[in-house]
Design a protein around this motif. Structure first.
Motif, PDB file in Angstrom:
ATOM      1  N   TYR A  95     -41.657  50.257  29.503  1.00 59.86           N
ATOM      2  CA  TYR A  95     -42.734  49.356  29.898  1.00 59.86           C
ATOM      3  C   TYR A  95     -44.046  49.785  29.234  1.00 59.86           C
ATOM      4  CZ  TYR A  95     -39.428  48.305  33.682  1.00 59.86           C
ATOM      5  OH  TYR A  95     -38.307  47.970  34.407  1.00 59.86           O
TER       6      TYR A  95
ATOM      7  N   ASN B  47     -35.476  51.433  30.587  1.00 56.29           N
ATOM      8  CA  ASN B  47     -36.426  50.358  30.324  1.00 56.29           C
ATOM      9  C   ASN B  47     -37.780  50.944  29.930  1.00 56.29           C
ATOM     10  OD1 ASN B  47     -34.586  48.345  30.949  1.00 56.29           O
ATOM     11  ND2 ASN B  47     -35.208  48.224  33.091  1.00 56.29           N
TER      12      ASN B  47
ATOM     13  N   LEU C 176     -43.917  46.017  34.344  1.00 58.25           N
ATOM     14  CA  LEU C 176     -43.379  46.346  35.660  1.00 58.25           C
ATOM     15  C   LEU C 176     -44.450  46.037  36.694  1.00 58.25           C
ATOM     16  CD1 LEU C 176     -41.183  47.627  37.485  1.00 58.25           C
ATOM     17  CD2 LEU C 176     -42.299  49.839  37.086  1.00 58.25           C
TER      18      LEU C 176
ATOM     19  N   ASP D 183     -40.292  42.849  35.195  1.00 57.20           N
ATOM     20  CA  ASP D 183     -39.513  43.281  36.355  1.00 57.20           C
ATOM     21  C   ASP D 183     -40.475  43.354  37.531  1.00 57.20           C
ATOM     22  OD1 ASP D 183     -37.097  43.550  34.970  1.00 57.20           O
ATOM     23  OD2 ASP D 183     -37.577  45.589  34.343  1.00 57.20           O
TER      24      ASP D 183
ATOM     25  N   TYR E 218     -48.229  47.857  33.334  1.00 57.42           N
ATOM     26  CA  TYR E 218     -47.905  48.089  34.739  1.00 57.42           C
ATOM     27  C   TYR E 218     -48.980  47.432  35.592  1.00 57.42           C
ATOM     28  CZ  TYR E 218     -44.983  51.807  32.744  1.00 57.42           C
ATOM     29  OH  TYR E 218     -44.065  52.515  31.991  1.00 57.42           O
TER      30      TYR E 218
ATOM     31  N   ALA F 237     -37.547  51.690  40.902  1.00 54.85           N
ATOM     32  CA  ALA F 237     -38.194  52.013  39.630  1.00 54.85           C
ATOM     33  C   ALA F 237     -37.524  53.208  38.957  1.00 54.85           C
ATOM     34  CB  ALA F 237     -39.677  52.293  39.853  1.00 54.85           C
TER      35      ALA F 237
END
Length: 313
Positions: free
Chosen positions: A31, A29, A4, A203, A34, A20
């Motif tokens: 992740y 989702n 992300l 994303d 980050y 988010a």
């Protein structure tokens, strides 16, 4: 590995928080990586821990006094939005103190340190979450990235603060003989960092319009001119970062989902209005929800069945 990324954007980070929230809570989702700069750095540690309500509360209640210890401008609200002027007294005071900037953001540093507790920071490592902070090293004229796994909690908080400092309106961070500032000056959308660290699906939340069709009002003072110039340069770098990210993604067969703001949110993202930011968080959530969920949601099958059963009942 799914990543992300959240770009810079000051107060507009509230809109990113809403997106988010939908991606993490509603779409489930997961992740592992980050990456962010500026306001993205402030959101990501909490999102990584699933502390969405906590960071939401911060972003929907923060004010100018929570950010600036010495504000460089005077803000007046009118029917058209906000009128911003240089705070000459504070700017002169800053120069008298020997500061290289018009204002200081020491209150933001305190806010970051108080919002990320030692226990929470320890959980990031225990849950194998990696949070990368983007900073601009003005001394060496280069971009640097700092991984939460390689930093102490205090170091990470300082890097997040450095990444959020939109100089010369906010503080300049000095460390080990180097001076650091907003990561967005060098890499507003750090897609390449995510790819270099193993991301295979990304994303990306970008706090700007995808197509810039603005006709901005005439500049009326030196502050507005300086701010407008920085915005112009940032938008130019933003476009390059996105193009480079797309090309690398295509070359390495990496899926990248982009989420731009559907409309212009503000002329000055250094204005922190709790009511406005509360509305932006809601709008970000609704915007993400309005997208085609099948294209980016990873909802477990059992949850889908529960939803279908609930609708039938």
């Amino acid at each position: 590995m799914r990543a992300l990324i959240i770009s810079g954007g000051g107060s507009k980070g509230a809109f990113a928080g809403g997106i988010a929230e939908y991606l993490i809570k509603d779409c489930c989702n997961q992740y592992e990586l980050y990456v962010g700069c500026s306001t993205g750095c402030l959101l990501l540690p909490h999102l990584a821990l699933g502390e969405i309500e906590k960071i939401k509360k911060i972003y929907t209640s923060v004010s100018q006094d929570d950010i600036f210890s010495l504000s460089p401008f005077i803000i007046k609200k009118n029917k058209d939005g906000y009128e911003t002027k240089i705070n000459h007294y504070n700017s002169i005071l800053s120069f008298i103190k020997g500061r290289p900037t018009f204002g200081e953001s020491k209150n933001l540093r305190k806010l970051i340190r108080s919002s990320i507790t030692p226990e929470e920071y320890k959980k990031l490592d225990e849950q194998n979450k990696k949070v990368f902070v983007t900073v601009s090293n003005l001394t060496l004229n280069q971009i640097e990235y700092y991984n939460s796994k390689d930093c102490t909690r205090d170091e990470f908080c300082d890097w997040a603060w450095a990444s959020s400092n939109y100089v010369p309106f906010m503080s300049l961070f000095n460390k080990n003989g180097y001076q650091y500032a907003d990561g967005g000056f060098g890499n507003f959308v750090p897609i390449s960092c995510a790819i270099e660290n193993g991301a295979t699906e990304i994303d990306v939340i970008i706090l700007e319009n995808e197509v810039q069709t603005l006709h901005l009002p005439e500049v009326t003072n030196a502050f507005s001119l300086l701010f407008r110039t920085f915005q112009f340069m940032k938008n130019t770098n933003n476009s390059k970062d996105i193009i480079i990210g797309k090309l690398i993604g295509l070359n390495q067969n990496i899926k990248i989902n982009f989420y731009f703001t559907p409309e212009k949110l503000t002329d000055n993202p250094l204005i922190f209005d709790p009511n406005e930011m509360t509305q932006w968080w809601k709008e970000g959530y609704e915007f993400a929800k309005s997208r085609q969920p099948d294209s980016f949601c990873h909802i477990p099958q059992e949850q889908v069945q529960e939803q279908e059963q609930h609708q039938e009942d």
